[in-house]
Design a protein around this motif. Structure first.
Motif, PDB file in Angstrom:
ATOM      1  N   ALA A   1       0.821  -1.210   0.000  1.00 35.37           N
ATOM      2  CA  ALA A   1       0.000   0.000   0.000  1.00 35.37           C
ATOM      3  C   ALA A   1       0.855   1.260   0.000  1.00 35.37           C
ATOM      4  N   VAL A   2       0.281   2.300  -0.584  1.00 35.11           N
ATOM      5  CA  VAL A   2       0.899   3.632  -0.567  1.00 35.11           C
ATOM      6  C   VAL A   2      -0.133   4.572   0.032  1.00 35.11           C
TER       7      VAL A   2
ATOM      8  N   PHE B   1      -9.993  -5.100 -11.481  1.00 39.81           N
ATOM      9  CA  PHE B   1      -8.594  -4.712 -11.634  1.00 39.81           C
ATOM     10  C   PHE B   1      -7.664  -5.760 -11.014  1.00 39.81           C
ATOM     11  N   HIS B   2      -8.015  -6.233  -9.841  1.00 42.56           N
ATOM     12  CA  HIS B   2      -7.162  -7.213  -9.165  1.00 42.56           C
ATOM     13  C   HIS B   2      -7.226  -8.569  -9.851  1.00 42.56           C
TER      14      HIS B   2
ATOM     15  N   LEU C   1       4.294   9.233  -6.172  1.00 47.69           N
ATOM     16  CA  LEU C   1       4.342   7.994  -6.957  1.00 47.69           C
ATOM     17  C   LEU C   1       3.879   8.263  -8.387  1.00 47.69           C
ATOM     18  N   LEU C   2       2.798   9.007  -8.518  1.00 47.96           N
ATOM     19  CA  LEU C   2       2.283   9.286  -9.862  1.00 47.96           C
ATOM     20  C   LEU C   2       3.321  10.061 -10.684  1.00 47.96           C
TER      21      LEU C   2
ATOM     22  N   LEU D   1     -12.295  -2.273  -8.557  1.00 47.09           N
ATOM     23  CA  LEU D   1     -11.143  -2.859  -7.864  1.00 47.09           C
ATOM     24  C   LEU D   1     -11.131  -4.376  -8.041  1.00 47.09           C
TER      25      LEU D   1
ATOM     26  N   LEU E   1      -8.296   7.482  -6.277  1.00 53.89           N
ATOM     27  CA  LEU E   1      -7.365   6.465  -6.767  1.00 53.89           C
ATOM     28  C   LEU E   1      -7.496   5.209  -5.910  1.00 53.89           C
ATOM     29  N   GLY E   2      -7.680   4.083  -6.550  1.00 53.93           N
ATOM     30  CA  GLY E   2      -7.833   2.846  -5.781  1.00 53.93           C
ATOM     31  C   GLY E   2      -6.605   1.954  -5.832  1.00 53.93           C
ATOM     32  N   ALA E   3      -6.121   1.683  -7.034  1.00 56.91           N
ATOM     33  CA  ALA E   3      -5.000   0.759  -7.171  1.00 56.91           C
ATOM     34  C   ALA E   3      -4.240   1.047  -8.453  1.00 56.91           C
ATOM     35  N   ALA E   4      -3.008   0.537  -8.504  1.00 54.82           N
ATOM     36  CA  ALA E   4      -2.187   0.725  -9.698  1.00 54.82           C
ATOM     37  C   ALA E   4      -1.375  -0.537  -9.955  1.00 54.82           C
ATOM     38  N   SER E   5      -1.110  -0.794 -11.223  1.00 53.15           N
ATOM     39  CA  SER E   5      -0.247  -1.933 -11.558  1.00 53.15           C
ATOM     40  C   SER E   5       0.425  -1.655 -12.902  1.00 53.15           C
ATOM     41  N   LYS E   6       1.350  -2.511 -13.244  1.00 57.11           N
ATOM     42  CA  LYS E   6       2.027  -2.346 -14.531  1.00 57.11           C
ATOM     43  C   LYS E   6       1.703  -3.554 -15.401  1.00 57.11           C
TER      44      LYS E   6
ATOM     45  N   PHE F   1      -4.392   2.152 -13.816  1.00 58.45           N
ATOM     46  CA  PHE F   1      -4.945   2.616 -12.532  1.00 58.45           C
ATOM     47  C   PHE F   1      -6.426   2.279 -12.449  1.00 58.45           C
TER      48      PHE F   1
ATOM     49  N   TYR G   1       1.541   1.666 -17.199  1.00 63.77           N
ATOM     50  CA  TYR G   1       0.920   1.637 -15.881  1.00 63.77           C
ATOM     51  C   TYR G   1      -0.587   1.806 -16.011  1.00 63.77           C
TER      52      TYR G   1
END
Lengths: 413, 72
Positions: B8-9, B69-70, B17-18, B66, B46-51, B58, B56
């Protein structure tokens, strides 16, 4: 001075004992304390968020994981904070990073962490073999249960769902239907104890192989079948009590008629169980009952435990969901016993007196291809009932076998 | 049983981070969108981010976004 000398160590021991006995609740309390500190100084906010979120989710997890099969719900949630640089490195490694708000936004933080946690914790190995829509409905149902369990005031929870989920439900009729179906399954306590238990075993069986259309269809068919059973109306005997797919082969026996138990004892149920195990080769036979009939299922379990083809037996006794009485019938507790069939050395024992009778009975099968009931031979009506009230017990008991609506329904199918 | 770790951030580090990921300007301009529902991602959503595939992605804070996304 003497009072302090005694009280302080006593308090210390009591606190340590509480933390050891209730680690999840202790985490929640730590979260409250850190939230208080965070109001004084922002530096404590990360600790406040981590403890509060972990405490809420893990307390709910512990309640959900009680009396369910092993491996359905995995380890506890742990929030790991990352700096922007560390987060970027995690993302490069393929991980998802979640954004958390200040500790006063507890609802959003729980929801956010929860949606990251569930795919890692709920049947992680089986997920890839279950169709997307089913798994989505399962995750959202479990998320709702956990959020309901947390300390959110009801109004806030309602508003939260309105903001976060209802928009999706309004635009996606399929999702609404799946959620209603999975919720109906959960209402009986079958989501974690039957559906996810079977998915987990399928996942273990197929892992690490590729997912194919057959296992997806099997998972979908199994959900449809359980959903139909969970939502069936009183006097509806058209839903078969056996599911036969490539990977999932299960049968259910409801022990619900007290009159039948009094007149015939456990014999019809024992015969049906044997038939499901020996002839239909069901990998799992579920014995189910509620309230007064729980004792009969325990007896039936004890009777069948020594069967040569029963490899292991698991018993789950649990309180029904609080809305079960309002939505179905006034019952409070339920039992599920799972008889797992041995997969090797399947020769029939020759000296089982019940077996010949059991094999002569007939049975309905749920066909995942057509999603309708097909008829193997005819119907053993006695063991297919789950009436919803006592009056219904007597009426069904009073019906002659030929007038059983189930027989007509099955014939039509 | 092994705990399930979630990286988490906190929002105070979110902007940094962005910027590090090179999408800070897009976020401020309101052109950075949720990869699932397409909603512009603004402050506190903003909920989550990944690559994925060298870029990237979001997601916003909505539960269903979410979840999707997950799972992706």
């Amino acid at each position: 001075m003497i009072v302090l000398t005694i009280t302080v160590p006593l308090l210390f021991v009591a606190t340590a004992g509480y933390v050891l006995a209730n680690p999840d609740k202790a985490e929640k309390i730590a979260g409250w304390i850190w939230r208080g500190c965070a109001r004084v100084h922002g530096a404590f906010d990360q600790k406040a968020v981590a403890f509060s979120v972990q405490g809420d989710v893990n307390t709910a997890r512990a309640a959900l994981a009680k009396n369910i099969p092993d491996g359905v719900i995995g380890g506890k949630l742990k929030v790991v904070w990352a700096s922007p640089e560390e987060a970027q490195a995690h993302m490069r490694g393929g991980e998802v990073v979640v954004f958390m708000r200040r500790s006063r936004h507890q609802e959003e933080n729980i929801a956010n962490a929860l949606m990251a946690y569930l795919p890692r914790a709920v049947v992680p190995r089986a997920r890839r073999y279950v169709d997307r829509e089913t798994m989505r409905a399962i995750d959202l149902t479990i998320a709702r249960e956990i959020l309901r369990f947390s300390d959110m005031p009801t109004g806030a929870l309602d508003m939260f769902f309105e903001q976060h989920l209802d928009q999706a439900l309004a635009t996606e009729s399929d999702l609404r239907e799946r959620l209603e179906e999975v919720d109906a399954i959960d209402l009986h306590g079958w989501l974690t104890r039957v559906m996810l238990g079977e998915y987990r075993i399928m996942g273990d069986m197929l892992h690490p192989g590729q997912c194919d259309e057959v296992c997806l269809r099997d998972a979908r068919g199994f959900r449809t079948w359980l959903g139909q059973l969970a939502r069936r109306e009183p006097y509806d005997y058209t839903i078969p009590l056996q599911y036969k797919g490539r990977y999932l082969r299960t049968g259910i026996i409801f022990v619900a008629l007290r009159g039948k138990l009094e007149t015939e004892g456990l014999t019809p149920y024992r015969r049906r169980a044997k038939r499901l195990i020996y002839q239909e080769k069901c990998d799992a036979v579920y014995l189910m009952a509620r309230d007064d009939n729980i004792l009969a299922v325990r007896d039936l379990r004890d009777d069948l435990t020594s069967d040569a083809l029963v490899e292991n037996v698991a018993t789950y006794e649990y309180a029904l969901r609080s809305d079960f009485a309002a939505r179905r019938v006034h019952r409070e507790r339920a039992i599920i016993v799972v008889l797992r069939r041995r997969r090797v050395a399947e020769e029939l024992p020759v000296d089982d007196p019940d077996l010949a009778d059991a094999l002569a009975e007939e049975i309905e099968i749920f066909d995942p291809g057509s999603e309708t009931a097909t008829r193997a031979e005819s119907v053993a009506a006695a063991s297919h009932e789950l009436p919803t009230n006592d009056a219904e017990h007597h009426r069904i008991e009073g019906q002659p076998a030929t007038s059983n609506p189930r027989k007509h329904g099955a014939s039509d199918a | 049983m092994k705990p399930a770790e979630v990286t988490a951030v906190q929002d105070k580090d979110g902007m940094a981070l962005l910027d590090l990921l090179g999408v800070g300007d897009g976020y401020r301009a309101g052109t950075l969108r949720c990869a699932v529902c397409g909603t512009p991602l603004r402050e506190h959503c903003l909920g989550a981010a990944s690559k994925r595939d060298d870029s990237y992605r979001f997601a916003c804070e909505r539960l269903d976004c979410l979840e999707e996304f997950h799972r992706a």
